[in-house]
Design a protein around this motif. Structure first.
Motif, PDB file in Angstrom:
ATOM      1  N   UNK A  71     -17.657  24.344  10.264  1.00  0.00           N
ATOM      2  CA  UNK A  71     -16.225  24.623  10.396  1.00  0.00           C
ATOM      3  C   UNK A  71     -15.379  23.874   9.379  1.00  0.00           C
ATOM      4  N   UNK A  72     -15.940  22.860   8.743  1.00  0.00           N
ATOM      5  CA  UNK A  72     -15.151  21.991   7.878  1.00  0.00           C
ATOM      6  C   UNK A  72     -14.913  22.624   6.512  1.00  0.00           C
ATOM      7  N   UNK A  73     -13.758  22.283   5.924  1.00  0.00           N
ATOM      8  CA  UNK A  73     -13.415  22.742   4.586  1.00  0.00           C
ATOM      9  C   UNK A  73     -14.113  21.837   3.571  1.00  0.00           C
ATOM     10  N   UNK A  74     -14.872  22.427   2.676  1.00  0.00           N
ATOM     11  CA  UNK A  74     -15.631  21.666   1.684  1.00  0.00           C
ATOM     12  C   UNK A  74     -14.737  21.374   0.490  1.00  0.00           C
ATOM     13  N   UNK A  75     -14.689  20.099   0.099  1.00  0.00           N
ATOM     14  CA  UNK A  75     -13.860  19.679  -1.034  1.00  0.00           C
ATOM     15  C   UNK A  75     -14.710  18.840  -1.977  1.00  0.00           C
ATOM     16  N   UNK A  76     -14.768  19.226  -3.245  1.00  0.00           N
ATOM     17  CA  UNK A  76     -15.477  18.442  -4.245  1.00  0.00           C
ATOM     18  C   UNK A  76     -14.502  17.404  -4.784  1.00  0.00           C
ATOM     19  N   UNK A  77     -14.514  16.225  -4.172  1.00  0.00           N
ATOM     20  CA  UNK A  77     -13.543  15.196  -4.527  1.00  0.00           C
ATOM     21  C   UNK A  77     -13.803  14.562  -5.882  1.00  0.00           C
ATOM     22  N   UNK A  78     -15.057  14.415  -6.212  1.00  0.00           N
ATOM     23  CA  UNK A  78     -15.379  13.606  -7.381  1.00  0.00           C
ATOM     24  C   UNK A  78     -15.773  14.420  -8.608  1.00  0.00           C
ATOM     25  N   UNK A  79     -15.975  15.692  -8.474  1.00  0.00           N
ATOM     26  CA  UNK A  79     -16.498  16.475  -9.579  1.00  0.00           C
ATOM     27  C   UNK A  79     -18.013  16.491  -9.532  1.00  0.00           C
ATOM     28  N   UNK A  80     -18.603  17.440 -10.236  1.00  0.00           N
ATOM     29  CA  UNK A  80     -20.048  17.624 -10.136  1.00  0.00           C
ATOM     30  C   UNK A  80     -20.830  16.419 -10.639  1.00  0.00           C
ATOM     31  N   UNK A  81     -20.393  15.843 -11.774  1.00  0.00           N
ATOM     32  CA  UNK A  81     -21.159  14.736 -12.356  1.00  0.00           C
ATOM     33  C   UNK A  81     -21.127  13.509 -11.451  1.00  0.00           C
ATOM     34  N   UNK A  82     -19.953  13.154 -10.962  1.00  0.00           N
ATOM     35  CA  UNK A  82     -19.868  11.998 -10.079  1.00  0.00           C
ATOM     36  C   UNK A  82     -20.638  12.222  -8.795  1.00  0.00           C
ATOM     37  N   UNK A  83     -20.602  13.460  -8.293  1.00  0.00           N
ATOM     38  CA  UNK A  83     -21.298  13.746  -7.039  1.00  0.00           C
ATOM     39  C   UNK A  83     -22.805  13.570  -7.218  1.00  0.00           C
ATOM     40  N   UNK A  84     -23.327  13.977  -8.362  1.00  0.00           N
ATOM     41  CA  UNK A  84     -24.744  13.798  -8.602  1.00  0.00           C
ATOM     42  C   UNK A  84     -25.097  12.305  -8.651  1.00  0.00           C
ATOM     43  N   UNK A  85     -24.237  11.508  -9.288  1.00  0.00           N
ATOM     44  CA  UNK A  85     -24.498  10.075  -9.346  1.00  0.00           C
ATOM     45  C   UNK A  85     -24.477   9.466  -7.948  1.00  0.00           C
ATOM     46  N   UNK A  86     -23.591   9.934  -7.092  1.00  0.00           N
ATOM     47  CA  UNK A  86     -23.529   9.410  -5.727  1.00  0.00           C
ATOM     48  C   UNK A  86     -24.779   9.790  -4.948  1.00  0.00           C
ATOM     49  N   UNK A  87     -25.232  11.013  -5.129  1.00  0.00           N
ATOM     50  CA  UNK A  87     -26.428  11.459  -4.410  1.00  0.00           C
ATOM     51  C   UNK A  87     -27.654  10.655  -4.848  1.00  0.00           C
ATOM     52  N   UNK A  88     -27.729  10.328  -6.150  1.00  0.00           N
ATOM     53  CA  UNK A  88     -28.858   9.546  -6.627  1.00  0.00           C
ATOM     54  C   UNK A  88     -28.844   8.136  -6.038  1.00  0.00           C
ATOM     55  N   UNK A  89     -27.667   7.562  -5.880  1.00  0.00           N
ATOM     56  CA  UNK A  89     -27.576   6.214  -5.329  1.00  0.00           C
ATOM     57  C   UNK A  89     -27.193   6.209  -3.873  1.00  0.00           C
ATOM     58  N   UNK A  90     -27.562   7.266  -3.162  1.00  0.00           N
ATOM     59  CA  UNK A  90     -27.141   7.401  -1.769  1.00  0.00           C
ATOM     60  C   UNK A  90     -27.655   6.269  -0.902  1.00  0.00           C
ATOM     61  N   UNK A  91     -28.863   5.795  -1.176  1.00  0.00           N
ATOM     62  CA  UNK A  91     -29.441   4.756  -0.339  1.00  0.00           C
ATOM     63  C   UNK A  91     -28.720   3.430  -0.531  1.00  0.00           C
ATOM     64  N   UNK A  92     -28.132   3.233  -1.723  1.00  0.00           N
ATOM     65  CA  UNK A  92     -27.447   1.980  -2.003  1.00  0.00           C
ATOM     66  C   UNK A  92     -25.932   2.118  -1.870  1.00  0.00           C
TER      67      UNK A  92
END
Length: 564
Positions: A71-92
């Motif tokens: 039900x939630x509205x999806x918003x790409x807050x950081x842009x694709x490149x930043x989002x990938x960096x966040x996903x890579x460092x998700x554990x930290x």
């Protein structure tokens, strides 16, 4: 406007709150994983769902959420490149160092638009409109400054509510369920429900009055109540089409109010000079103190504090990612400010129109929500579209929108405090029924008397005023806790500001309560009973404040540093 992160806070990651225990279950000894399901099935006081047609959710193990992920509205807050960096460092991610936020984006602001405007409807409900028209008729332009600052105080409280919802991923009712013992939680829930019912009666009656006006008296008050009750099913129908569709409907209703009352403002042409003076020069006299208290008391609605913390979760934000939370808070702050600026202008229009027409006249003390339209029509006449019907259209939009948001808030309050696994339409039906039944009784017995309706509104205003501490104190307590908010907890300076505002609001509403009781309560027995209730009321508020020992200790330390 609140800054997303207080500079005095230590950048530690938000800690995960302990899992909530299901209410309405018998206390039981700890069980092993192998026999947990069996013990839950035998000790539960609620029947477990057995089929897709059940009134309960299909899985009893599901946690109650304000919105489901789909039900939630999806918003790409950081842009694709930043989002990938966040996903890579998700554990930290829990230890990430806050960096610079992405630049402002109008597209992202548009995607965040909605929750603040739904929240702002509580500032525009029929009860508020009645407070506006009475303030204008009796005090003239002199309380406009107070209306402005009261709206600013309301914005501060609502931003704290949004901060809590975004930073934790849960709303106020859910967190209260985990924070307080069962008896206190049930008291808080009861108070929230009572406040909801009181607000809903005013909203439904206001909408019914508008229907009566627009039908030229053909439809009585009780018929308007029945028609308004149908909005529950309209709300459920709209919700199936997504959050953004529902928000668009509310935007249309707010626009209808703005156009209607701005039209009235243009037709009546209040004094621009007096308006500016009223905004910039504080004035308060003994004759207008009651209207002043009413202006401030109408701004903070208990159910709205619960509502906003849930509405902000309609956007898909990961509360564990600090940068995402900071940016979400920035956009929500802008959006909420814009929404309350619009609501302030609408309240300003109503106040000044009645100030122009009735300040200093004999009719001023007799004007209420029921007869306001007729008084306007007699004073300013008609035209192509009589002002009576312009008022009726604006009042109808206010009543309809506020009753729907009331239903919305009721679902979150019930689901959060009790953790009921009921389907949404069942919770909405329960919420609507709890208000419509007493409202129907009110409509039948009070339809013929304007005075009786005004007296009832005074009782309902007092009823809601006394509930304010039960929303404010838990909110301020929770947003101050690092174990709940992490780096997004409020710092010492913001604590001083928020607790000062809360104390001011509680004192103002206490004055309203004492003033009302001194006039309405007679007899030794009834007076004694009311005194006992007030004593219990004050004791519970003190408990809510003192229970978090950091708050009284913090006040004592501040006092010692300043005065000792």
């Amino acid at each position: 406007m609140l800054s997303p992160v207080d500079a005095s806070d230590t950048p530690t990651a938000p800690q995960k709150s302990p899992p909530s225990s299901l209410p309405l279950r018998l206390m039981q000894p700890a069980t092993t994983a192998s026999d947990e399901d069996q013990s839950e099935e035998h000790l539960s006081l609620l029947p477990l769902p057995v089929s897709k047609g059940s009134l309960f959710l299909e899985s009893d193990e599901e946690v109650e959420h304000a919105y489901e992920p789909e039900e939630k509205v999806v918003i790409d807050l950081a842009g694709d490149e930043e989002e990938e960096e966040e996903e890579e460092g998700d554990e930290e991610d829990s230890g990430e160092i806050p960096g610079s936020d992405p630049p402002f984006s109008w597209k992202k602001l548009w995607l965040f638009m909605g929750p603040g405007f739904l929240m702002s409807i509580a500032f525009l409900d029929p009860g508020n409109l009645e407070g506006d028209l009475q303030a204008g008729a009796i005090a003239g332009y002199s309380l406009l400054w107070l209306l402005m600052w009261a709206t600013a105080m309301g914005l501060l409280i609502q931003l704290l509510s949004a901060r809590l919802g975004v930073a934790t991923g849960r709303h106020l009712a859910e967190l209260c369920r985990e924070e307080y013992p069962n008896w206190a939680r049930l008291v808080l829930w009861s108070m929230a429900e009572i406040a909801m019912i009181g607000a809903d009666i005013q909203e439904v009656i206001g909408s019914a009055i508008a229907i009566k006006i627009l039908s030229r008296g053909f439809l009585p008050l009780w018929a308007g109540v029945v028609i308004t009750a149908i909005d529950c099913f309209i709300f459920l129908f709209l919700e199936n089409y997504g959050v953004r569709k529902l928000e668009a409907v509310f935007a249309f209703l707010i626009a209808t109010m703005a156009i209607s009352f701005a039209w009235m403002f243009g037709e009546t042409q209040p004094s621009q000079k007096e308006l500016v003076i009223g905004l910039l020069v504080p004035k308060l006299s003994s004759k207008t103190i009651r209207q002043a208290v009413g202006v401030v008391g109408c701004v903070i609605m208990p159910h709205n504090v619960f509502l906003h913390s849930a509405l902000v979760q309609s956007r898909k934000i990961n509360p564990k990612k600090q940068r995402r939370v900071r940016e979400a808070l920035k956009y929500y702050s802008i959006e909420s400010t814009l929404a309350l600026v619009v609501s302030f202008m609408i309240n300003l229009y109503v106040t000044t129109v009645f100030a122009k027409g009735f300040f200093g006249t004999e009719e001023a003390k007799n004007i209420g929500l029921e007869n306001a339209g007729q008084y306007l029509n007699n004073k300013f006449g008609g035209g192509a579209l009589p002002i009576l019907y312009i008022w009726g259209i604006g009042l109808l939009a206010a009543g309809q929108s506020s009753t729907i948001t009331g239903t919305y808030a009721g679902q979150f309050i019930m689901g959060g405090f009790l953790d009921f696994k009921l389907k949404k339409w069942i919770r909405a039906l329960i919420t609507r029924s709890s208000a419509i039944i007493p409202t129907m009784i009110v409509a039948i017995f009070f339809d013929a008397s304007d005075t009786a309706l005004d007296v009832l509104n005074e009782w309902l205003n007092v009823l809601q005023s006394v509930q304010i501490p039960f929303a404010l104190v838990p909110l301020l307590t929770l947003v101050s806790k690092e174990e709940i908010m992490g780096v997004f907890r409020i710092g010492p300076r913001m604590k001083v500001v928020t607790w000062t505002v809360a104390a001011l609001l509680i004192i103002i509403n206490a004055y309203l309560l004492l003033d009302f009781c001194s006039k309405e309560i007679n007899g030794l027995l009834f007076g004694s009973l009311v005194s006992v209730v007030i004593l219990l009321y004050v004791t519970f508020i003190v408990y809510l404040i003192v229970r978090d020992t950091s708050i009284p200790n913090w006040f004592i330390s501040i006092f010692r540093k300043r005065f000792l």
